[in-house]
Write an enzyme that holds these catalytic residues in place. Sequence first.
Site, PDB file in Angstrom:
ATOM      1  N   TRP A   5       0.817  -1.227   0.000  1.00 19.71           N
ATOM      2  CA  TRP A   5       0.000   0.000   0.000  1.00 19.71           C
ATOM      3  C   TRP A   5       0.841   1.265   0.000  1.00 19.71           C
ATOM      4  CZ3 TRP A   5      -4.688  -0.707   3.893  1.00 19.71           C
ATOM      5  CH2 TRP A   5      -5.455  -1.797   3.479  1.00 19.71           C
ATOM      6  N   LYS A   6       2.103   1.159   0.351  1.00 19.29           N
ATOM      7  CA  LYS A   6       2.993   2.333   0.454  1.00 19.29           C
ATOM      8  C   LYS A   6       2.426   3.341   1.459  1.00 19.29           C
ATOM      9  CE  LYS A   6       4.583   1.352  -4.165  1.00 19.29           C
ATOM     10  NZ  LYS A   6       5.281   1.787  -5.355  1.00 19.29           N
ATOM     11  N   HIS A  66      12.651  -2.255  -0.374  1.00 19.34           N
ATOM     12  CA  HIS A  66      11.920  -1.738  -1.534  1.00 19.34           C
ATOM     13  C   HIS A  66      12.746  -0.627  -2.185  1.00 19.34           C
ATOM     14  CE1 HIS A  66       8.931   0.338  -3.945  1.00 19.34           C
ATOM     15  NE2 HIS A  66       8.258  -0.794  -3.932  1.00 19.34           N
ATOM     16  N   GLU A  84      12.036   2.180  -3.174  1.00 23.41           N
ATOM     17  CA  GLU A  84      11.795   3.521  -2.626  1.00 23.41           C
ATOM     18  C   GLU A  84      12.585   3.713  -1.328  1.00 23.41           C
ATOM     19  OE1 GLU A  84       7.522   3.229  -2.820  1.00 23.41           O
ATOM     20  OE2 GLU A  84       7.696   3.225  -4.999  1.00 23.41           O
ATOM     21  N   GLU A 111      11.697  -6.226  -8.807  1.00 24.04           N
ATOM     22  CA  GLU A 111      10.940  -5.048  -9.224  1.00 24.04           C
ATOM     23  C   GLU A 111      11.864  -4.098  -9.983  1.00 24.04           C
ATOM     24  OE1 GLU A 111       7.284  -4.326  -6.580  1.00 24.04           O
ATOM     25  OE2 GLU A 111       8.988  -3.494  -5.521  1.00 24.04           O
ATOM     26  N   GLY A 113       5.175   1.955 -10.736  1.00 31.47           N
ATOM     27  CA  GLY A 113       4.293   3.118 -10.789  1.00 31.47           C
ATOM     28  C   GLY A 113       4.293   3.851 -12.117  1.00 31.47           C
ATOM     29  N   SER A 151       4.054  -2.206 -11.938  1.00 30.91           N
ATOM     30  CA  SER A 151       2.915  -1.979 -12.840  1.00 30.91           C
ATOM     31  C   SER A 151       2.121  -3.250 -13.160  1.00 30.91           C
ATOM     32  CB  SER A 151       3.371  -1.288 -14.133  1.00 30.91           C
ATOM     33  OG  SER A 151       3.894  -0.004 -13.837  1.00 30.91           O
ATOM     34  N   GLY A 163       1.667  -2.499  -6.227  1.00 36.79           N
ATOM     35  CA  GLY A 163       1.514  -1.213  -5.563  1.00 36.79           C
ATOM     36  C   GLY A 163       0.159  -0.595  -5.876  1.00 36.79           C
ATOM     37  N   GLY A 164       0.114   0.252  -6.883  1.00 42.73           N
ATOM     38  CA  GLY A 164      -1.090   1.020  -7.219  1.00 42.73           C
ATOM     39  C   GLY A 164      -2.363   0.189  -7.284  1.00 42.73           C
TER      40      GLY A 164
END
Length: 252
Positions: free
Chosen positions: A10-11, A98, A100, A168, A174, A214, A235-236
């Site tokens: 969910w980030k 991750h 990020e 990833e 994203g 994605s 993710g999204g």
Amino acid sequence: MRQKLIAGNWKMNCLKADGLALAKAVAEKTATAGDMPIEVLICPPMSLLGLVCDLPHAGLKIGSEDVAEAPKSFGAFTGDVSAEMVKDLGADYAIVGHSERRTLHGETDAVVKTKAENAIKAGLRAIICIGETEAERDEGRALDVVATQIKGSVPAIATAENCVIAYEPVWAIGTGKTPTVADVAEVHAAIRQELTDLLGADIANGMRVLYGGSVKPSNAKELLAVDNVDGALIGGASLKVEDFWAIAESQL
Ligand code: PGA
């Protein structure tokens, strides 16, 4: 036989009301589905982790998006949440490394390895993320980069039960861009080989290697059918129950 894992990251999203509504909606799907051949996991932000763990969630696994690097479970580490604390909430998994976190928080392979070790020692399953940047891919270095990341971030205590790898590609996260099926197959085969060299064939053959970047309902079936792809880190599309469940359902 490696059980496929469909994992939502969910980030830094959701307040209490929408986060709990989303978690409940996913939990209803897994409860209705009953016995599934796959594992379904959601990883909410730390702010919601305890609340989500306290919801009825038959058939749904819950994980954190990170754990502390600190060498102990308690102490003077302001702002950090230890793996033992995450486990105590009722979580099953922890994402570590991750891209990020690697990019925005400067986490090196050594840091990621320590976090993975902390997660495993606390009784969580670590999902260790790796993946090349666009520049690295353009330079033809994708396989070298993931090999180096595996050597540097996967701890010696990793087994097929306590560790999952998530490939990833950073440029696919994203962005709506995904590698070709052939590229995914090439990298996942290389990851399996690297894990074999590091941990031996028995462990490497049992360890799940997820694809992330994605993933959406329209491409999930194709990506998840690739050799050595044992699930997805999403993710999204994990923020909408219809999309997340459509991806999970494509594997039922
Ligand atoms: P995305 O994110 O599905 O939104 O590309 C994947 C991830 O960062 O884990």
